[in-house]
Design a protein around this motif. Sequence first.
Motif, PDB file in Angstrom:
ATOM      1  N   ALA A  45    -137.485 -14.935 -41.770  1.00 16.18           N
ATOM      2  CA  ALA A  45    -137.730 -16.116 -41.370  1.00 16.18           C
ATOM      3  C   ALA A  45    -136.689 -17.154 -42.392  1.00 16.18           C
ATOM      4  CB  ALA A  45    -138.787 -17.065 -41.295  1.00 16.18           C
ATOM      5  N   SER A  46    -136.229 -18.911 -41.746  1.00 17.74           N
ATOM      6  CA  SER A  46    -135.421 -19.281 -42.775  1.00 17.74           C
ATOM      7  C   SER A  46    -135.878 -19.298 -44.637  1.00 17.74           C
ATOM      8  CB  SER A  46    -134.783 -20.642 -42.040  1.00 17.74           C
ATOM      9  OG  SER A  46    -134.443 -21.259 -42.939  1.00 17.74           O
ATOM     10  N   ASN A  47    -135.220 -18.932 -45.311  1.00 18.55           N
ATOM     11  CA  ASN A  47    -136.082 -19.752 -47.039  1.00 18.55           C
ATOM     12  C   ASN A  47    -135.907 -21.497 -45.946  1.00 18.55           C
ATOM     13  OD1 ASN A  47    -136.893 -19.777 -49.204  1.00 18.55           O
ATOM     14  ND2 ASN A  47    -135.410 -19.159 -49.837  1.00 18.55           N
ATOM     15  N   GLY A  48    -136.224 -21.983 -45.904  1.00 22.24           N
ATOM     16  CA  GLY A  48    -136.162 -23.443 -46.071  1.00 22.24           C
ATOM     17  C   GLY A  48    -135.129 -24.176 -45.595  1.00 22.24           C
ATOM     18  N   ASP A 108    -138.404 -12.275 -50.849  1.00 19.28           N
ATOM     19  CA  ASP A 108    -137.242 -12.391 -49.889  1.00 19.28           C
ATOM     20  C   ASP A 108    -137.267 -11.190 -48.450  1.00 19.28           C
ATOM     21  OD1 ASP A 108    -136.065 -10.567 -51.006  1.00 19.28           O
ATOM     22  OD2 ASP A 108    -134.665 -11.596 -51.699  1.00 19.28           O
ATOM     23  N   ALA A 109    -136.332 -11.497 -47.500  1.00 20.87           N
ATOM     24  CA  ALA A 109    -135.620 -10.392 -47.169  1.00 20.87           C
ATOM     25  C   ALA A 109    -135.840  -8.929 -47.459  1.00 20.87           C
ATOM     26  CB  ALA A 109    -135.150 -10.754 -46.037  1.00 20.87           C
ATOM     27  N   ALA A 112    -130.476 -18.378 -54.382  1.00 16.31           N
ATOM     28  CA  ALA A 112    -131.418 -19.000 -53.177  1.00 16.31           C
ATOM     29  C   ALA A 112    -131.151 -17.749 -52.076  1.00 16.31           C
ATOM     30  CB  ALA A 112    -132.132 -20.152 -52.881  1.00 16.31           C
ATOM     31  N   PRO A 113    -131.822 -16.973 -52.159  1.00 16.40           N
ATOM     32  CA  PRO A 113    -131.857 -15.595 -50.843  1.00 16.40           C
ATOM     33  C   PRO A 113    -131.700 -16.486 -49.355  1.00 16.40           C
ATOM     34  CG  PRO A 113    -133.954 -15.497 -51.890  1.00 16.40           C
ATOM     35  CD  PRO A 113    -133.250 -16.581 -52.025  1.00 16.40           C
ATOM     36  N   MET A 114    -130.944 -15.970 -48.347  1.00 17.28           N
ATOM     37  CA  MET A 114    -130.776 -17.168 -47.466  1.00 17.28           C
ATOM     38  C   MET A 114    -132.219 -16.514 -45.666  1.00 17.28           C
ATOM     39  SD  MET A 114    -128.133 -19.485 -47.211  1.00 17.28           S
ATOM     40  CE  MET A 114    -128.009 -19.947 -45.524  1.00 17.28           C
ATOM     41  N   ARG A 115    -132.845 -15.846 -46.488  1.00 19.74           N
ATOM     42  CA  ARG A 115    -133.806 -15.799 -45.561  1.00 19.74           C
ATOM     43  C   ARG A 115    -134.964 -15.082 -46.477  1.00 19.74           C
ATOM     44  NH1 ARG A 115    -133.297 -16.567 -40.411  1.00 19.74           N
ATOM     45  NH2 ARG A 115    -134.305 -14.975 -39.805  1.00 19.74           N
ATOM     46  N   ARG A 116    -136.421 -15.514 -45.791  1.00 17.44           N
ATOM     47  CA  ARG A 116    -137.974 -14.689 -46.524  1.00 17.44           C
ATOM     48  C   ARG A 116    -138.774 -13.215 -45.614  1.00 17.44           C
ATOM     49  NH1 ARG A 116    -141.749 -16.944 -44.631  1.00 17.44           N
ATOM     50  NH2 ARG A 116    -141.718 -19.699 -43.473  1.00 17.44           N
TER      51      ARG A 116
END
Length: 674
Positions: free
Chosen positions: A319-322, A261-262, A302-306
Amino acid sequence: MPPHFSENQELLGDMETNKPYTTESRINSVDRPGKLDTTTSDAHHIAPSSSTAGFFQSPPQVLNQYEDDTALRRAMKLFLPHGVQEALKADLSAFGERVLTRQTLGWVLEAERNLPYVKSWDTWGKRRDELITSDGWKNLQRMGIEAGIVAIPYENSFQEFSRIYWCTKYILWCGSSAWVNCPSLIVDGVASLFREHLSDDTLGDERQVLQDAYTRLVSRDGEKAWTSGQWMTERQGGSDVRMTETVATYAPNCQSNEEEDAHGNPLGPWRLDGFKWFSSATDANMAILLARTQKGISLFYAPMRRALKEKDAMGFGTASNGVYIQRLKNKLGTKALPTAELEIKGMRGWLVGEEGRGTKEIATVLNVARLHNAATAVGLWGRGLGIVRAFARVRLVGRRPLYERAGFMRNLARMHTEYRANVLFTFFVSGLLGCAEQEKIAKMAGEQGKGVDKMGKLPNVTDTPMAVWLLRIFTPLLKGHCAKTGITGLQECMECLGGIGYLENDDMQFNIARLYRDANIVPIWEGTTDMMADDAILRVLYGKNRTEVMRALSKWVTEVLEQNAREGSDIKTVASWWTDFKQTLIDLPKSDIERHARDIMSRLVDIVQGLLLIIDAATDGNDVAQLVKECWFADKCEGMSLKPSSRRSSTNLQASDMRIVFRQAKLDPLGAKI
């Protein structure tokens, strides 16, 4: 009679003085610079008003709610030791001032003017789904985080009293938060859930991930702290999650599982796909969400960003985590709060708790959120009443100050009485949560057993199990009741200011219309009023834990009744309500319970609030607390009867109403104390 006066005006005359209505009396009856025009033969002709000349209302001065709101100070006195009150005084007073400053209210205005929007695509056609929020929204979020709106109960500086401290500050905050308290609400619930799991010695690979998230959720550092989303609602139902269509697939060997993640933590072994109909914290750093697995509805983090291995062509390192934003909702209120429809494709996350028991896991979050909802309703209404008090201090009707109008003050006193009952109930439930949390806090610190029997100053609550069972039944009651009365109370506040109250003006100090429209979400959010009644009555009082809950409830009510047996007709009234309530639970056929759940819930709220008002009045013999109690019981028992109430001990009802609202019987026309 001058020709520009109607016959009706002449016949009606001046109702305040019983004198004929004349131009001269009209000039002198209000504080305005009206002048006689002596250039004409008509000595009674006044100069016309204009955009710059004529009467201008002196602006009210909304006072620091911590200093001005008697209900808050009385609740603190009832539920906090004197030493703790003194320790909190400087912080709460300063915060009460800060939420009314030009800077803070300017941020509210900016958040309301510059609404969130989605930048879906970049210049070259690549999907970004970048959510843009205003600087006002970001500054308010940071202000709340640094003030400890989430952190206070987790720092636990005042142990079992920490939740009362939190409750007071939260109520002061709500009227100026522009709803950044919504992400705070979710963060508090998620942090409480993660704290429970981090106390589990059997936790596996997800421990470090959850620990990092927990540390950020409860931080006061504006750069480090996180907010969280809570995604349950889908198109087929609101809080009914049984038909959840979001699917979770265990895929530990997926290549993306090696990604981070970020913040450098692994993304998790579960893949999540589906659609969420409402997400009220779309700009969050993380989310917890329900999804269906082979074993049933389960809860995931779940995190919001990867993280990207290399920055992309636009210079982005994440980027967005889906997660893809379909659109933002257009709502009646809470305009600054970005609420979205989300499509989830390949989101990576971690299972929280046991697979197939997601609804049980998220109940921890919901119970904390419902307390926040009640406190939000109280906070918005309290701000509205503060505005009305300020207006009443400076507004003249004819020659008389508005607060000398008996009908106006009667209604305002009723509002303050109901508000005070709500404040006491909210503080009581906050205190129950504060006591119940001590065992969990001790367990997380590796100090099992420490603080288990510390019940603070909660009247007639003897131990942790009793606090836990009372908390279970009182939380939905509190949320259901405060949410509805907050709306009706703010409508009355809006009406008290006349047309000014209805305006969506840019002066956020006086904009009750904003408070009113925002308050309308509270009975819907985290469960409607019917759901709260079903939860409290069907699931609790008729559920599998009925015996334990009724034992705790009966013990609390009975002991309060016995200890206050000398309180006359009011205690007898509550005793009769309690007898009828218990008999109803016995006599009512199970098939009719759902039909009457709201009525049963309302009666139990009356019992609890009536007892709390009796306790408050009996604690120190305070005369205003006694008047509040008498007024509340008179309204409950006699309604809108035209006969003078036999319960009101004061022969001067106007002075009584003044004391309920302003703490003193007389003010000068500008509102100074006499």
